[in-house]
Scaffold this motif. Structure first.
Motif, PDB file in Angstrom:
ATOM      1  N   ALA A 183       3.598   6.121   5.744  1.00 50.35           N
ATOM      2  CA  ALA A 183       3.116   4.860   6.038  1.00 50.35           C
ATOM      3  C   ALA A 183       4.397   3.953   5.755  1.00 50.35           C
ATOM      4  O   ALA A 183       4.575   2.887   6.568  1.00 50.35           O
ATOM      5  CB  ALA A 183       2.193   4.388   5.055  1.00 50.35           C
ATOM      6  N   ILE A 184       5.252   4.197   4.936  1.00 45.69           N
ATOM      7  CA  ILE A 184       6.475   3.269   4.650  1.00 45.69           C
ATOM      8  C   ILE A 184       7.317   3.495   5.902  1.00 45.69           C
ATOM      9  O   ILE A 184       7.821   2.520   6.340  1.00 45.69           O
ATOM     10  CB  ILE A 184       7.237   3.797   3.324  1.00 45.69           C
ATOM     11  CG1 ILE A 184       6.376   3.501   2.259  1.00 45.69           C
ATOM     12  CG2 ILE A 184       8.601   3.178   3.290  1.00 45.69           C
ATOM     13  CD1 ILE A 184       6.826   4.249   1.035  1.00 45.69           C
ATOM     14  N   LEU A 185       7.460   4.570   6.526  1.00 42.69           N
ATOM     15  CA  LEU A 185       8.697   4.469   7.513  1.00 42.69           C
ATOM     16  C   LEU A 185       8.055   3.959   8.680  1.00 42.69           C
ATOM     17  O   LEU A 185       8.713   3.452   9.412  1.00 42.69           O
ATOM     18  CB  LEU A 185       8.546   6.319   7.699  1.00 42.69           C
ATOM     19  CG  LEU A 185       9.410   7.010   6.663  1.00 42.69           C
ATOM     20  CD1 LEU A 185      10.067   8.312   6.970  1.00 42.69           C
ATOM     21  CD2 LEU A 185      10.831   6.071   6.353  1.00 42.69           C
ATOM     22  N   ILE A 186       6.614   4.187   8.892  1.00 41.50           N
ATOM     23  CA  ILE A 186       6.045   3.235  10.080  1.00 41.50           C
ATOM     24  C   ILE A 186       6.064   1.904   9.859  1.00 41.50           C
ATOM     25  O   ILE A 186       6.496   1.208  10.784  1.00 41.50           O
ATOM     26  CB  ILE A 186       4.459   3.665  10.190  1.00 41.50           C
ATOM     27  CG1 ILE A 186       4.226   5.302  10.775  1.00 41.50           C
ATOM     28  CG2 ILE A 186       3.936   2.816  11.217  1.00 41.50           C
ATOM     29  CD1 ILE A 186       2.826   5.655  10.775  1.00 41.50           C
ATOM     30  N   MET A 234       0.817  11.435  -1.169  1.00 42.11           N
ATOM     31  CA  MET A 234       2.341  11.063  -1.410  1.00 42.11           C
ATOM     32  C   MET A 234       2.835  11.002  -0.161  1.00 42.11           C
ATOM     33  O   MET A 234       3.322  10.049   0.487  1.00 42.11           O
ATOM     34  CB  MET A 234       2.989  11.543  -2.289  1.00 42.11           C
ATOM     35  CG  MET A 234       4.352  11.315  -2.317  1.00 42.11           C
ATOM     36  SD  MET A 234       5.438  12.172  -3.474  1.00 42.11           S
ATOM     37  CE  MET A 234       6.865  11.562  -3.195  1.00 42.11           C
ATOM     38  N   ALA A 235       2.519  12.036   0.566  1.00 39.69           N
ATOM     39  CA  ALA A 235       3.153  12.145   2.023  1.00 39.69           C
ATOM     40  C   ALA A 235       2.611  11.132   3.005  1.00 39.69           C
ATOM     41  O   ALA A 235       3.209  10.664   3.746  1.00 39.69           O
ATOM     42  CB  ALA A 235       2.591  13.681   2.619  1.00 39.69           C
ATOM     43  N   VAL A 236       1.410  10.774   2.665  1.00 39.16           N
ATOM     44  CA  VAL A 236       0.693   9.743   3.440  1.00 39.16           C
ATOM     45  C   VAL A 236       1.223   8.378   3.307  1.00 39.16           C
ATOM     46  O   VAL A 236       1.847   7.687   4.155  1.00 39.16           O
ATOM     47  CB  VAL A 236      -0.776   9.585   3.378  1.00 39.16           C
ATOM     48  CG1 VAL A 236      -1.349   8.268   3.707  1.00 39.16           C
ATOM     49  CG2 VAL A 236      -1.747  10.770   3.860  1.00 39.16           C
ATOM     50  N   GLY A 244       0.310   8.960  -5.843  1.00 40.79           N
ATOM     51  CA  GLY A 244       0.507  10.191  -5.273  1.00 40.79           C
ATOM     52  C   GLY A 244       1.312  11.214  -6.109  1.00 40.79           C
ATOM     53  O   GLY A 244       1.145  12.581  -6.490  1.00 40.79           O
ATOM     54  N   PHE A 245       2.720  10.590  -6.225  1.00 37.24           N
ATOM     55  CA  PHE A 245       3.648  11.463  -6.815  1.00 37.24           C
ATOM     56  C   PHE A 245       3.335  11.639  -8.293  1.00 37.24           C
ATOM     57  O   PHE A 245       3.455  13.007  -8.629  1.00 37.24           O
ATOM     58  CB  PHE A 245       4.993  10.666  -6.898  1.00 37.24           C
ATOM     59  CG  PHE A 245       5.976  11.115  -7.820  1.00 37.24           C
ATOM     60  CD1 PHE A 245       6.853  12.282  -7.307  1.00 37.24           C
ATOM     61  CD2 PHE A 245       6.148  10.568  -8.970  1.00 37.24           C
ATOM     62  CE1 PHE A 245       7.700  12.660  -8.279  1.00 37.24           C
ATOM     63  CE2 PHE A 245       7.081  11.274  -9.768  1.00 37.24           C
ATOM     64  CZ  PHE A 245       7.868  12.086  -9.523  1.00 37.24           C
ATOM     65  N   SER A 250       1.004  -1.327  -0.001  1.00 39.74           N
ATOM     66  CA  SER A 250       0.091   0.063  -0.122  1.00 39.74           C
ATOM     67  C   SER A 250       0.845   1.045  -0.075  1.00 39.74           C
ATOM     68  O   SER A 250       0.819   2.133  -0.641  1.00 39.74           O
ATOM     69  CB  SER A 250      -1.010  -0.121   1.355  1.00 39.74           C
ATOM     70  OG  SER A 250      -1.221  -1.187   1.824  1.00 39.74           O
ATOM     71  N   GLY A 251       2.086   1.183   0.832  1.00 41.16           N
ATOM     72  CA  GLY A 251       2.651   2.410   0.836  1.00 41.16           C
ATOM     73  C   GLY A 251       3.325   2.649  -0.524  1.00 41.16           C
ATOM     74  O   GLY A 251       3.257   3.802  -0.808  1.00 41.16           O
ATOM     75  N   PHE A 252       3.656   1.568  -1.227  1.00 44.99           N
ATOM     76  CA  PHE A 252       4.179   1.874  -2.722  1.00 44.99           C
ATOM     77  C   PHE A 252       3.209   2.405  -3.461  1.00 44.99           C
ATOM     78  O   PHE A 252       3.660   3.630  -4.075  1.00 44.99           O
ATOM     79  CB  PHE A 252       4.695   0.701  -3.544  1.00 44.99           C
ATOM     80  CG  PHE A 252       4.896   0.698  -4.704  1.00 44.99           C
ATOM     81  CD1 PHE A 252       6.113   1.378  -5.207  1.00 44.99           C
ATOM     82  CD2 PHE A 252       3.961   0.277  -5.539  1.00 44.99           C
ATOM     83  CE1 PHE A 252       6.193   1.476  -6.557  1.00 44.99           C
ATOM     84  CE2 PHE A 252       4.035   0.476  -7.019  1.00 44.99           C
ATOM     85  CZ  PHE A 252       5.307   1.199  -7.511  1.00 44.99           C
ATOM     86  N   TRP A 253       2.140   1.938  -3.553  1.00 47.81           N
ATOM     87  CA  TRP A 253       1.095   2.425  -4.382  1.00 47.81           C
ATOM     88  C   TRP A 253       0.547   3.720  -4.011  1.00 47.81           C
ATOM     89  O   TRP A 253       0.299   4.739  -4.817  1.00 47.81           O
ATOM     90  CB  TRP A 253      -0.346   1.754  -4.555  1.00 47.81           C
ATOM     91  CG  TRP A 253       0.097   0.212  -5.090  1.00 47.81           C
ATOM     92  CD1 TRP A 253       0.234  -0.958  -4.733  1.00 47.81           C
ATOM     93  CD2 TRP A 253       0.401   0.412  -6.710  1.00 47.81           C
ATOM     94  NE1 TRP A 253       0.579  -1.640  -5.692  1.00 47.81           N
ATOM     95  CE2 TRP A 253       0.708  -1.030  -6.847  1.00 47.81           C
ATOM     96  CE3 TRP A 253       0.584   1.298  -7.766  1.00 47.81           C
ATOM     97  CZ2 TRP A 253       1.195  -1.801  -7.963  1.00 47.81           C
ATOM     98  CZ3 TRP A 253       0.761   0.810  -9.089  1.00 47.81           C
ATOM     99  CH2 TRP A 253       1.282  -0.715  -9.375  1.00 47.81           C
TER     100      TRP A 253
END
Ligand code: HEM
Ligand SMILES: [Cu+2]
Lengths: 846, 124
Positions: A500-503, A494-496, A451-452, A443-446
């Motif tokens: 999400a990735i960092l979490i 994108m920020a979300v 977003g980007f 999900s983080g990737f998508w």
């Protein structure tokens, strides 16, 4: 030095009994101290690099936060989220943070973590230096951000163009915060370059000759050289501008013969290679991930190495393409335009090699691979708009519009962030010993990918229509408001995603499913390290025979975990690395490195106070701080050697090697070589500044200044012969065991240096006058001052070496420090002669 | 044997260094021509400066070709020698190939960089 490398992995009888003892001993010798103190004093590369990476991501979040505010402001024409001044501050801080506090350091952090493991080493060769670099980076970043507390945030753009950033147009302290903070943080980049070059050249595992180095290591080697040549111009520019702001010199001020474009040249001389300094490590990550997930060796290994080296060189010929609109003659622009298109070739080669590998293999679509696909898509688009921008007429059309913002983020996010996240997920199981959750990471990737693209694709359009960059709003009539609203909304998506990735990654360390070792079945050495990762990486230094040792000879893994191989026994409770030949990778020396210490953090902290004193104009404080600083560094240097270190050690049964103080390719020697490269680049940039100012000045030397008369100039030069003699004869005496004579030669060199300064500076003063009069005087004094500082440092080194000989650290066998002192003197005299010629010969001819 | 040893990292990078030298030189010369009117007289239809830059380009290309030729010689010697299969041997071959490819890229770079000379005046 050694005969054909014997095979040491065969246990000698009885050895297995001692295995437990040896492991325990390694554990103890390499362990960080307990608790907070242990954390502050740790120097081990795994520990330090983890901190760098965490800090880098923290700065990513801060920089991202700033961009969210900017995006809000741009969401609709005429909004009042940020007033124009704030907007300028946020653009500046966002750009600066992303480039200097996120992109470069985080790749340095990855390198610091991975390079030793990939090349089969236990640590980097200068652990204290890495730790020092980290603290400089952290304190530098905090220093920059403290400008928010003092209400003078830099606002002249991350490129700090003069004259906007000089004291006339930026009267407050904002620009000073930028110049000092960024330069402070950059120490980390430069330090990591020294570290990586020395590590890669001399601490690779036996058998890992040049053609077996993992591609990430090649990429980092090239990057490190690029940093060594590319950062000095920026450091010099920052220093010049800060001197101008603080002491009223005149480098960039037209009224006094300076030239604001000098800043742009120096800045972009760094700034363009910077893009590749960011991209090449990312390309290295791509090469590693692609071959693992294609499950086959990289196709065209040689071609990729070629592309890396070629990019490293070619990217230095592009800087003027950022200056197409400043009024440089067309022909010069065309040179740069041509070179800009040329650099697409090596990048293309790499892309084809990656595609070919995927094509030839059986790709496996896991999360790291998803990011690689994201990278392909985004980066290729960014590359295409880059080629468009390299055409001068098109560039004129979209210059300073959001088209450039789109291009830049496509390249940076495509070329850096996607590979970075690929690498993050790829090596996460290694660092954490656990697996991240597949669904959350997908999900983080998508989120990031969609977003980007939705955020930045529209900017190509808004830019071509004419929406200006670095401006806090735009006219309704432009008709780009809906597109901007879309950009802003998508920016938040994108920020979300990033959060999400960092979490996800953080959670993985605590909650992740305990993974199997080497879950992707990769072939390179870093995956031979057990999990959790021991601080010494390998119980025995591995020996390898191929590019993918884990694929070709899985035995290697077990061999590195036994203690009966190379350096399995920790001598004298010291941390030891194995040094090998630069090209061949044959064992050559034992390198003893430092354990945990307070020195790095104390030194960095002292510098921070010194700089705080400087920025608040409390110069007494800065000068006062020099005392502890020099003291700390002397202590640091003093504790490098070991008087009791034997000249030779037994590395494995039957293999004896010299310790580094007696070895030819000692790490200290390579540190000196790389430092001099960096310093030489700084010096060359300064000489470039001199000639650039000359080229644009109507009279040279300036009115009021005269060229120094022949006689004092020649008399001043003469004493430099003494250090030169000493640098030649001192080591000879030492090698012959005549310690007294060797000490005497050090003293002679010191005296020679002092006499030179005593004669040259006063005579120069009489001829040129105060540096504030004119850009001529400014640059002359800076050159003379630059050299004077080198003389002082050389004198310090000379005195230090004399003491070391006296105290028995340096002798006929352990000659390293004497070689270093001699080389530094030769270099100092060399740049002295060049400086002298520029100051005293050139103006007579010009 | 000594000829085989001649393949060093420095030699591997030499073609690129030549490219860099060429770039630096023509960029500086161009600056001198425009700011200081150096070599602006016309000889045989072209400014002296343009001739100089063409000349320099030729010299640099020749130097790159020479590097490539040397690398080719080393390669031939390596292929002829009978310790094929040894690690040293393979490593040298690897570096020779890198040097040859580098020479090709650098030569292309020099040609690319110099090509505007054919189209533009020195200080247009
Ligand atoms: C969430 C992701 C991001 C968003 C929404 C974003 C947005 C922006 C915006 C709105 C600007 C100012 C445009 C202007 O007014 O001229 C900007 C500038 C800039 N951004 Fe980002 N950015 C993001 C991520 C990044 C990253 C990851 C990097 C680098 C690694 C980066 C590097 C820069 C730089 C260097 C500038 C200054 C450009 C200039 O010279 O004007 N940004 N960004
Ligand atoms: Cu560029």
């Amino acid at each position: 030095m050694s005969p054909a490398t014997p095979d040491h992995t065969i246990p000698t009888p009885g050895d297995h009994l001692r295995h437990g003892d040896r492991l325990a001993r390694l554990e103890r010798v390499w362990a960080n101290g307990p608790g907070l103190v242990g954390q502050l004093t740790a120097v081990n590369h795994s520990t330090v690099s983890m901190r760098v990476i965490v800090t880098g991501f923290a700065f990513l979040l801060v920089g991202g936060l700033l961009s969210m505010f900017m995006r809000l402001q741009l969401a609709w024409p005429g909004l009042q989220v940020l007033d124009p001044q704030r907007y300028a501050q946020f653009v500046t801080m966002h750009g600066t943070t992303m480039m200097f506090l996120f992109a470069v350091p985080i790749m340095g952090g990855f390198a610091m973590y991975l390079v030793p493991k990939m090349i089969g080493a236990r640590d980097l060769p200068f652990p204290r230096l890495s730790s020092f670099g980290y603290w400089c980076y952290l304190f530098g970043g905090l220093f920059l951000y403290s400008s928010f507390i003092f209400g003078s945030v830099p606002d002249t753009g991350w490129f700090m163009y003069t004259p906007l950033s000089d004291s006339t147009y930026s009267p407050g302290k904002g620009a000073d915060f930028w110049l000092i903070g960024v330069t402070f943080a950059e120490i980390a980049a430069v330090v990591s370059a020294v570290e990586v070059i020395a590590a890669v050249l001399i601490t690779r595992a036996p058998g890992m000759d040049l053609r077996r180095m993992p591609l990430f290591v090649w990429a980092m080697l090239v990057t490190a050289f690029m940093i060594a040549f590319g950062f000095p111009p920026l450091i010099l520019a920052s220093i010049l501008l800060e001197i101008q702001r603080a002491f009223d010199f005149a480098f960039f001020e037209v009224a006094r013969g300076g030239d604001p474009l000098l800043w742009q040249h120096l800045f972009w001389l760094f700034g363009h290679p910077e893009v590749y300094i960011i991209f090449l490590p990312a390309a290295g990550v791509v090469s590693m991930v692609v071959s693992t997930f294609a499950r086959r060796p990289m196709v065209g290994y040689t071609w990729i190495v070629l592309a890396l080296v070629a990019t490293g060189f070619l990217s230095f010929g592009l800087w003027v393409h950022h200056m197409f609109a400043v009024g440089i003659p067309l022909l010069a622009l065309a040179f740069f335009s041509a070179a800009s298109m040329m650099v697409a070739i090596p990048t293309g080669i790499q892309i084809f090699a990656w595609l070919a590998t995927l094509w030839a293999g059986k790709p496996w679509l896991r999360v790291p691979m998803l990011y690689i696909i994201g990278f392909f898509v985004v980066f290729v688009c960014g590359g295409l708009t880059g080629v468009m921008l390299a055409f001068v007429p098109f560039n004129w059309q979209v210059h300073d519009t959001h088209f450039v913002v789109a291009h830049l983020h496509y390249v940076l996010i495509g070329g850096l962030m996607f590979p970075l996240f690929a690498g993050l997920y790829y090596w996460l199981p290694l660092a954490s010993g656990r697996m991240p959750s597949e669904s959350l990471s997908r999900s983080g990737f998508w989120l990031v990918f969609i977003g980007f693209n939705l955020a930045f694709l529209p900017m190509h359009l808004t830019g071509m229509v004419g929406m200006p960059r670095r401006v806090d709003s735009y006219a309704m009539e432009l008709g780009v408001h809906w597109l901007n609203l879309l950009s802003t909304a998508a920016g938040f998506v994108m920020a979300v995603g990033v959060v999400a990735i960092l979490i996800d990654v953080a959670l993985c360390f605590v909650l992740g499913r305990r993974g199997v070792e080497n879950p992707w079945q990769a072939g390179t050495l870093e995956w031979a390290v057990p999990s959790p990762v021991p601080t010494y990486n390998f119980a025995s230094v591995p020996q390898i025979e191929s590019r993918y040792p884990l694929w070709d000879n899985p035995e290697v893994v077990a061999a590195t975990r036994r203690t009966d191989g190379l350096l399995g026994e920790a001598h004298d409770d010291r941390r030891e690395l194995l040094g090998t030949g630069i090209q061949s990778g044959r064992p050559e020396q034992v390198i003893r490195v430092s354990t945990s210490t307070w020195l790095p953090i104390l030194a960095a902290f002292t510098i921070a106070i010194l700089l705080a004193g400087f920025i608040s104009s409390q110069y007494w404080l800065s000068i006062l701080m020099l005392v502890p600083l020099i003291g700390l560094f002397l202590h640091w240097a003093w504790t490098t050697g070991d008087r009791h270190a034997p000249a030779e050690l037994e590395v494995a049964p039957g293999l004896r090697l010299p310790t580094q103080a007696a070895a030819r390719n000692a790490p200290g020697w390579w540190a000196l070589v790389v430092t001099l490269l960096i310093d030489g680049s700084l010096f060359a940039s300064l000489v470039f500044a001199y000639f650039y100012l000359w080229l644009n000045a109507p009279v040279w030397p300036a009115v009021g200044a005269t060229v120094m008369a022949w006689r004092p100039a020649l008399v001043a030069l003469a004493p430099l012969v003494l250090p030169l003699l000493a640098a030649w004869l001192g080591p000879v005496a030492l090698a012959a065991g005549r310690l007294r004579t060797a000490i005497a030669w050090q003293v002679v060199a010191v005296v020679g240096g002092a006499v030179y300064l005593g004669l040259h500076l006063p005579a120069l003063w009489a001829a040129v006058g105060a540096p504030q009069v004119h850009a001529y005087a400014s640059v002359v004094w800076t050159l003379a001052g630059f050299h004077a500082v080198h003389i002082l440092v050389a004198m310090l080194i000379g005195g230090f070496t004399a003491m070391r000989i006296r105290c028995g650290y340096v002798d006929g066998v352990r000659r390293l420090e004497s070689r270093i002192a001699a080389a530094f003197w030769r270099y100092t005299v060399g740049i002295g002669v060049v400086t002298w010629a520029v100051l005293h010969l050139f103006p007579r001819w010009a | 044997m000594s000829r085989l040893r001649g393949m060093t990292l420095t030699r591997m990078c030499a073609p690129y260094a030549l490219w860099a030298l060429h770039f630096l030189a023509i960029y500086s010369l161009q600056g001198l021509a425009c700011a200081r009117q150096l070599g602006r007289e016309r000889v045989a239809g072209l400014e002296i400066m343009t001739w100089t830059m063409w000349g320099l380009t030729a010299v640099i290309l020749a130097a790159i070709a020479w590097q490539a030729w040397r690398a080719g010689q080393i390669r031939r010697a390596l292929l002829a020698s009978d310790d094929a299969g040894r690690a040293d041997h393979a490593r040298r071959l690897f570096m020779v190939v890198l040097c040859l490819l580098g020479a090709a890229i650098s030569a292309l770079g020099v040609v690319f960089t110099a090509s505007p000379l054919a189209m533009l005046q020195t200080c247009a």
